[in-house]
Write a protein that holds these residues in place. Structure first.
Motif, PDB file in Angstrom:
ATOM      1  N   GLU A 257      44.569   2.466  33.242  1.00  0.00           N
ATOM      2  CA  GLU A 257      43.216   1.889  33.305  1.00  0.00           C
ATOM      3  C   GLU A 257      42.877   1.330  31.962  1.00  0.00           C
ATOM      4  O   GLU A 257      42.374   0.383  31.680  1.00  0.00           O
ATOM      5  CB  GLU A 257      42.202   2.939  33.743  1.00  0.00           C
ATOM      6  CG  GLU A 257      42.402   3.316  35.198  1.00  0.00           C
ATOM      7  CD  GLU A 257      41.219   4.035  35.783  1.00  0.00           C
ATOM      8  OE1 GLU A 257      40.144   3.432  35.872  1.00  0.00           O
ATOM      9  OE2 GLU A 257      41.388   5.204  36.173  1.00  0.00           O
TER      10      GLU A 257
ATOM     11  N   LYS B 220      48.107  -2.767  32.479  1.00  0.00           N
ATOM     12  CA  LYS B 220      46.818  -2.218  32.900  1.00  0.00           C
ATOM     13  C   LYS B 220      46.399  -2.802  34.250  1.00  0.00           C
ATOM     14  O   LYS B 220      46.740  -3.931  34.582  1.00  0.00           O
ATOM     15  CB  LYS B 220      45.745  -2.525  31.860  1.00  0.00           C
ATOM     16  CG  LYS B 220      45.981  -1.872  30.513  1.00  0.00           C
ATOM     17  CD  LYS B 220      44.865  -2.241  29.549  1.00  0.00           C
ATOM     18  CE  LYS B 220      44.924  -1.428  28.289  1.00  0.00           C
ATOM     19  NZ  LYS B 220      45.965  -1.758  27.396  1.00  0.00           N
ATOM     20  N   VAL B 221      45.616  -2.028  34.969  1.00  0.00           N
ATOM     21  CA  VAL B 221      45.127  -2.466  36.275  1.00  0.00           C
ATOM     22  C   VAL B 221      44.334  -3.769  36.139  1.00  0.00           C
ATOM     23  O   VAL B 221      44.425  -4.652  36.993  1.00  0.00           O
ATOM     24  CB  VAL B 221      44.316  -1.345  36.978  1.00  0.00           C
ATOM     25  CG1 VAL B 221      42.997  -1.083  36.284  1.00  0.00           C
ATOM     26  CG2 VAL B 221      44.105  -1.643  38.443  1.00  0.00           C
ATOM     27  N   SER B 222      43.573  -3.927  35.065  1.00  0.00           N
ATOM     28  CA  SER B 222      42.785  -5.150  34.863  1.00  0.00           C
ATOM     29  C   SER B 222      43.680  -6.376  34.704  1.00  0.00           C
ATOM     30  O   SER B 222      43.340  -7.469  35.164  1.00  0.00           O
ATOM     31  CB  SER B 222      41.863  -5.013  33.651  1.00  0.00           C
ATOM     32  OG  SER B 222      42.627  -4.796  32.477  1.00  0.00           O
ATOM     33  N   GLN B 223      44.848  -6.200  34.079  1.00  0.00           N
ATOM     34  CA  GLN B 223      45.779  -7.325  33.941  1.00  0.00           C
ATOM     35  C   GLN B 223      46.287  -7.772  35.309  1.00  0.00           C
ATOM     36  O   GLN B 223      46.365  -8.967  35.587  1.00  0.00           O
ATOM     37  CB  GLN B 223      46.966  -6.926  33.057  1.00  0.00           C
ATOM     38  CG  GLN B 223      46.639  -6.712  31.600  1.00  0.00           C
ATOM     39  CD  GLN B 223      47.848  -6.215  30.844  1.00  0.00           C
ATOM     40  OE1 GLN B 223      48.237  -5.056  30.985  1.00  0.00           O
ATOM     41  NE2 GLN B 223      48.463  -7.091  30.068  1.00  0.00           N
TER      42      GLN B 223
ATOM     43  N   THR C   9      43.693 -12.580  41.229  1.00  0.00           N
ATOM     44  CA  THR C   9      42.964 -13.852  41.266  1.00  0.00           C
ATOM     45  C   THR C   9      43.748 -14.910  42.042  1.00  0.00           C
ATOM     46  O   THR C   9      43.191 -15.604  42.897  1.00  0.00           O
ATOM     47  CB  THR C   9      42.670 -14.342  39.833  1.00  0.00           C
ATOM     48  OG1 THR C   9      41.891 -13.350  39.160  1.00  0.00           O
ATOM     49  CG2 THR C   9      41.917 -15.656  39.841  1.00  0.00           C
TER      50      THR C   9
ATOM     51  N   ASP D   2      44.088  -5.453  47.229  1.00  0.00           N
ATOM     52  CA  ASP D   2      43.160  -4.417  46.742  1.00  0.00           C
ATOM     53  C   ASP D   2      43.612  -3.017  47.152  1.00  0.00           C
ATOM     54  O   ASP D   2      43.590  -2.082  46.341  1.00  0.00           O
ATOM     55  CB  ASP D   2      41.745  -4.679  47.262  1.00  0.00           C
ATOM     56  CG  ASP D   2      41.080  -5.870  46.586  1.00  0.00           C
ATOM     57  OD1 ASP D   2      41.491  -6.226  45.459  1.00  0.00           O
ATOM     58  OD2 ASP D   2      40.148  -6.443  47.194  1.00  0.00           O
TER      59      ASP D   2
ATOM     60  N   GLU E  88      44.836  -7.250  38.193  1.00  0.00           N
ATOM     61  CA  GLU E  88      43.707  -7.844  38.932  1.00  0.00           C
ATOM     62  C   GLU E  88      43.489  -9.289  38.505  1.00  0.00           C
ATOM     63  O   GLU E  88      43.327 -10.178  39.348  1.00  0.00           O
ATOM     64  CB  GLU E  88      42.423  -7.045  38.674  1.00  0.00           C
ATOM     65  CG  GLU E  88      42.342  -5.745  39.414  1.00  0.00           C
ATOM     66  CD  GLU E  88      41.103  -4.947  39.059  1.00  0.00           C
ATOM     67  OE1 GLU E  88      40.569  -4.300  39.969  1.00  0.00           O
ATOM     68  OE2 GLU E  88      40.670  -4.957  37.888  1.00  0.00           O
ATOM     69  N   ASN E  89      43.492  -9.535  37.189  1.00  0.00           N
ATOM     70  CA  ASN E  89      43.198 -10.875  36.676  1.00  0.00           C
ATOM     71  C   ASN E  89      44.306 -11.879  36.942  1.00  0.00           C
ATOM     72  O   ASN E  89      44.037 -13.027  37.303  1.00  0.00           O
ATOM     73  CB  ASN E  89      42.912 -10.818  35.172  1.00  0.00           C
ATOM     74  CG  ASN E  89      41.640 -10.079  34.850  1.00  0.00           C
ATOM     75  OD1 ASN E  89      40.734  -9.977  35.681  1.00  0.00           O
ATOM     76  ND2 ASN E  89      41.561  -9.542  33.659  1.00  0.00           N
TER      77      ASN E  89
END
Length: 196
Positions: free
Chosen positions: A196, A158-161, A168, A182, A163-164
């Motif tokens: 997503e 997932k995109v959140s994974q 980070t 980004d 990103e995190n």
């Protein structure tokens, strides 16, 4: 024999060529191995240093040393896919034991020096380690963005994974790299390489 332990250690590292990672080479022909990854990030660190947030505090030679040895533990512990939460449980402990065993082949100061560099890299607290970690994380990201993204799509990343875990680390090390991250993350999402 003179250099017996050093030769034993460097020959043991040949096994890195047989440790396959989850990531694919850019041409998607096969999974990359850990030796290839290690070489690529050592070169990339030299290219990215001018963009590091604290470049005046970073010792490039120490970063290169960290990057060249931090995945040696994969000979014993195997590669752990950073987006596999269940596999990440106990990763540090498994890899620490592998580091002690692998670096323990060497005598005295070099053995403890390598182990301490590995521990510093894993802690991600010093400017050298923060930068090294960002370089280590951005390279597989780039291969997925510019390649087919197969290691992401087959695992349902997932995109959140991303990103995190990747974002980070990258943003801690460099504003410019963070900005590029980004843009490329949005590109990967648009191309359907992430969910997503």
């Amino acid at each position: 024999m003179i250099l017996e332990k050093e030769i034993e250690f460097i020959l043991a590292l040949d096994a890195l060529k047989s440790v396959n990672r989850r990531n694919f080479n850019l041409d998607n022909s096969r999974r990359e191995n850990t030796a290839e990854h290690s070489w690529q990030i050592v070169v990339f660190a030299q290219i990215l240093l001018p963009y590091a947030k604290n470049k005046e505090q970073i010792d490039l030679l120490r970063v290169i040393r960290m990057l060249s040895i931090h995945d040696v533990v994969e000979i014993e512990a195997g590669d752990t896919f950073i987006f596999d939460e269940s596999a990440m449980t106990g990763k540090y402990e498994r890899e620490l034991e592998a580091a002690k065993k692998t670096f323990g082949v060497l005598n005295g100061p070099l053995s403890s020096d390598f182990l301490n560099l590995w521990i510093e890299f894993e802690a991600e607290e010093t400017p050298d380690a923060i930068f090294a970690c960002a370089v280590d994380r951005i390279m597989p990201f780039l291969l997925n963005v510019y390649g087919s993204g197969k290691s992401w799509t087959e695992a349902g990343v997932k995109v959140s994974q991303v990103e995190n875990i990747v974002g980070t680390a990258v943003k801690r090390a460099s504003k410019e790299l963070g900005d590029a991250f980004d843009i490329l993350l949005n590109k990967a999402l648009y191309q359907g390489k992430l969910t997503e």
